[in-house]
Design a protein around this motif. Structure first.
Motif, PDB file in Angstrom:
ATOM      1  N   MET A   1     -14.726 -13.802  -1.429  1.00 19.32           N
ATOM      2  CA  MET A   1     -14.367 -12.679  -0.587  1.00 19.32           C
ATOM      3  C   MET A   1     -14.443 -11.389  -1.398  1.00 19.32           C
ATOM      4  SD  MET A   1     -10.709 -11.875   1.166  1.00 19.32           S
ATOM      5  CE  MET A   1     -10.649 -10.655   2.434  1.00 19.32           C
ATOM      6  N   ASN A   2     -15.113 -10.391  -0.833  1.00 18.47           N
ATOM      7  CA  ASN A   2     -15.145  -9.087  -1.470  1.00 18.47           C
ATOM      8  C   ASN A   2     -13.779  -8.425  -1.330  1.00 18.47           C
ATOM      9  OD1 ASN A   2     -17.814  -9.266  -2.213  1.00 18.47           O
ATOM     10  ND2 ASN A   2     -18.558  -8.286  -0.354  1.00 18.47           N
ATOM     11  N   ILE A   3     -13.306  -7.871  -2.398  1.00 17.98           N
ATOM     12  CA  ILE A   3     -12.016  -7.186  -2.356  1.00 17.98           C
ATOM     13  C   ILE A   3     -12.236  -5.782  -1.808  1.00 17.98           C
ATOM     14  CG2 ILE A   3     -10.096  -6.304  -3.723  1.00 17.98           C
ATOM     15  CD1 ILE A   3     -10.536  -8.652  -5.626  1.00 17.98           C
ATOM     16  N   PRO A   4     -11.508  -5.424  -0.755  1.00 15.49           N
ATOM     17  CA  PRO A   4     -11.651  -4.078  -0.201  1.00 15.49           C
ATOM     18  C   PRO A   4     -11.329  -3.020  -1.254  1.00 15.49           C
ATOM     19  CG  PRO A   4     -10.239  -5.452   1.191  1.00 15.49           C
ATOM     20  CD  PRO A   4     -10.498  -6.212  -0.065  1.00 15.49           C
ATOM     21  N   GLN A   5     -12.001  -1.884  -1.155  1.00 13.15           N
ATOM     22  CA  GLN A   5     -11.811  -0.802  -2.108  1.00 13.15           C
ATOM     23  C   GLN A   5     -11.057   0.389  -1.518  1.00 13.15           C
ATOM     24  OE1 GLN A   5     -13.045  -1.179  -5.489  1.00 13.15           O
ATOM     25  NE2 GLN A   5     -13.015  -3.220  -4.575  1.00 13.15           N
ATOM     26  N   ARG A   6     -11.289   0.656  -0.241  1.00 17.90           N
ATOM     27  CA  ARG A   6     -10.638   1.779   0.455  1.00 17.90           C
ATOM     28  C   ARG A   6     -10.045   1.222   1.741  1.00 17.90           C
ATOM     29  NH1 ARG A   6     -15.317   3.035  -1.512  1.00 17.90           N
ATOM     30  NH2 ARG A   6     -16.406   2.924   0.482  1.00 17.90           N
ATOM     31  N   ILE A   7      -8.727   1.069   1.724  1.00 18.60           N
ATOM     32  CA  ILE A   7      -8.037   0.319   2.777  1.00 18.60           C
ATOM     33  C   ILE A   7      -7.142   1.240   3.597  1.00 18.60           C
ATOM     34  CG2 ILE A   7      -6.471  -1.593   3.256  1.00 18.60           C
ATOM     35  CD1 ILE A   7      -7.185  -2.613   0.368  1.00 18.60           C
ATOM     36  N   ALA A   8      -7.312   1.173   4.910  1.00 17.07           N
ATOM     37  CA  ALA A   8      -6.426   1.862   5.843  1.00 17.07           C
ATOM     38  C   ALA A   8      -5.675   0.794   6.623  1.00 17.07           C
ATOM     39  CB  ALA A   8      -7.236   2.746   6.789  1.00 17.07           C
ATOM     40  N   VAL A   9      -4.380   1.010   6.817  1.00 20.03           N
ATOM     41  CA  VAL A   9      -3.549   0.042   7.526  1.00 20.03           C
ATOM     42  C   VAL A   9      -3.083   0.669   8.835  1.00 20.03           C
ATOM     43  CG1 VAL A   9      -1.493  -1.401   7.441  1.00 20.03           C
ATOM     44  CG2 VAL A   9      -2.837  -1.038   5.357  1.00 20.03           C
ATOM     45  N   ALA A  10      -3.493   0.045   9.941  1.00 20.31           N
ATOM     46  CA  ALA A  10      -3.162   0.545  11.278  1.00 20.31           C
ATOM     47  C   ALA A  10      -2.081  -0.324  11.906  1.00 20.31           C
ATOM     48  CB  ALA A  10      -4.414   0.528  12.164  1.00 20.31           C
ATOM     49  N   GLY A  11      -1.312   0.285  12.766  1.00 20.11           N
ATOM     50  CA  GLY A  11      -0.294  -0.447  13.513  1.00 20.11           C
ATOM     51  C   GLY A  11       0.668   0.546  14.139  1.00 20.11           C
ATOM     52  N   THR A  12       1.404   0.069  15.114  1.00 21.88           N
ATOM     53  CA  THR A  12       2.371   0.936  15.768  1.00 21.88           C
ATOM     54  C   THR A  12       3.575   1.150  14.858  1.00 21.88           C
ATOM     55  OG1 THR A  12       3.292  -0.980  16.896  1.00 21.88           O
ATOM     56  CG2 THR A  12       1.674   0.312  18.100  1.00 21.88           C
ATOM     57  N   SER A  13       4.369   2.131  15.178  1.00 22.46           N
ATOM     58  CA  SER A  13       5.513   2.489  14.348  1.00 22.46           C
ATOM     59  C   SER A  13       6.464   1.306  14.186  1.00 22.46           C
ATOM     60  CB  SER A  13       6.246   3.666  14.991  1.00 22.46           C
ATOM     61  OG  SER A  13       7.228   4.148  14.121  1.00 22.46           O
ATOM     62  N   GLY A  14       6.825   1.031  12.946  1.00 21.46           N
ATOM     63  CA  GLY A  14       7.780  -0.023  12.654  1.00 21.46           C
ATOM     64  C   GLY A  14       7.185  -1.386  12.385  1.00 21.46           C
ATOM     65  N   VAL A  15       5.878  -1.520  12.506  1.00 23.38           N
ATOM     66  CA  VAL A  15       5.267  -2.839  12.365  1.00 23.38           C
ATOM     67  C   VAL A  15       5.129  -3.254  10.895  1.00 23.38           C
ATOM     68  CG1 VAL A  15       2.810  -2.242  12.323  1.00 23.38           C
ATOM     69  CG2 VAL A  15       3.545  -4.298  13.493  1.00 23.38           C
ATOM     70  N   GLY A  16       5.173  -2.299   9.975  1.00 22.38           N
ATOM     71  CA  GLY A  16       5.097  -2.645   8.558  1.00 22.38           C
ATOM     72  C   GLY A  16       3.902  -2.081   7.820  1.00 22.38           C
ATOM     73  N   LYS A  17       3.338  -0.985   8.319  1.00 17.56           N
ATOM     74  CA  LYS A  17       2.169  -0.382   7.664  1.00 17.56           C
ATOM     75  C   LYS A  17       2.483   0.032   6.222  1.00 17.56           C
ATOM     76  CE  LYS A  17       1.739   2.961  10.631  1.00 17.56           C
ATOM     77  NZ  LYS A  17       2.834   2.670  11.545  1.00 17.56           N
ATOM     78  N   THR A  18       3.553   0.779   6.052  1.00 11.75           N
ATOM     79  CA  THR A  18       3.892   1.292   4.722  1.00 11.75           C
ATOM     80  C   THR A  18       4.262   0.150   3.781  1.00 11.75           C
ATOM     81  OG1 THR A  18       4.602   3.374   5.700  1.00 11.75           O
ATOM     82  CG2 THR A  18       5.377   2.910   3.468  1.00 11.75           C
ATOM     83  N   THR A  19       4.961  -0.848   4.301  1.00 14.02           N
ATOM     84  CA  THR A  19       5.315  -2.006   3.479  1.00 14.02           C
ATOM     85  C   THR A  19       4.066  -2.716   2.983  1.00 14.02           C
ATOM     86  OG1 THR A  19       7.404  -2.281   4.659  1.00 14.02           O
ATOM     87  CG2 THR A  19       6.562  -4.215   3.486  1.00 14.02           C
ATOM     88  N   LEU A  20       3.094  -2.928   3.872  1.00 15.33           N
ATOM     89  CA  LEU A  20       1.848  -3.572   3.450  1.00 15.33           C
ATOM     90  C   LEU A  20       1.104  -2.689   2.454  1.00 15.33           C
ATOM     91  CD1 LEU A  20      -0.211  -5.824   3.498  1.00 15.33           C
ATOM     92  CD2 LEU A  20      -1.178  -4.814   5.583  1.00 15.33           C
ATOM     93  N   CYS A  21       1.076  -1.389   2.697  1.00 12.96           N
ATOM     94  CA  CYS A  21       0.413  -0.481   1.747  1.00 12.96           C
ATOM     95  C   CYS A  21       1.032  -0.600   0.360  1.00 12.96           C
ATOM     96  CB  CYS A  21       0.482   0.956   2.247  1.00 12.96           C
ATOM     97  SG  CYS A  21      -0.612   1.318   3.634  1.00 12.96           S
TER      98      CYS A  21
END
Length: 175
Positions: A1-21
């Motif tokens: 698997m290629n490791i992503p280099q520039r990652i954006a995390v989408a989701g509604t508020s509270g779903v855990g975007k910042t935590t995953l980042c």
């Protein structure tokens, strides 16, 4: 698997975007920008330098950020190679959002640029509160994310529908 280099995390508020980042930042060592911190100045006011700061950040070869704020999304999608879409059940999202909101409100923990969450008694009365906004916007990404590939064919979309799928995806890119 290629490791992503520039990652954006989408989701509604509270779903855990910042935590995953944050998890990805720890795992991969890439720079991370928290878009709320770039967008929100003191007293919850939008910062005029927001888009310029987003543009500066995404010029890097490796990075991680949330995919939010409509004015920044096209810029981010144009540069990202991977968009991780956290598309959890609404009950999971709201449970997380309520817990987070209550904690922030009671703790008065400073957020971005010295802002603090509103007192709980005002949250339910404010038509623009985070819980009401989450309810109103809960299906927005279900309409827009699937169309991204048309405008940004280079973008790999990773559609994760549960916290368990997030854990499995993190394991894949860490091995």
């Amino acid at each position: 698997m290629n490791i992503p280099q520039r990652i954006a995390v989408a989701g509604t508020s509270g779903v855990g975007k910042t935590t995953l980042c944050r998890q990805l930042e720890d795992l991969l060592g890439y720079p991370r920008a928290e878009l709320d911190a770039l967008f929100l100045g003191e007293n919850w006011t939008p910062r005029p330098s927001f888009l310029r700061e987003v543009e500066d950040f995404i010029t890097g070869e490796q990075w991680i950020c949330e995919y939010q704020y409509p004015q920044a999304r096209p810029l981010i999608a144009a540069r990202a190679d991977t968009l991780v879409w956290l598309d959890f059940k609404f009950s999971v999202q709201m449970t997380r959002l309520i817990k987070r909101t209550v904690f922030r409100s009671l703790s008065k923990k400073p957020l971005w640029n010295n802002n603090v969450e509103q007192p709980l008694h005002t949250i339910v009365k404010d038509p623009d509160d985070i819980l009401g906004w989450a309810w109103r916007s809960r299906n927005d990404l279900k309409k827009s994310v699937p169309q991204l590939q048309q405008g940004f064919p280079h973008l790999t979309i990773v559609h994760l529908k549960s916290p368990g799928q997030v854990k499995l995806w993190i394991q894949k890119i860490s091995s």
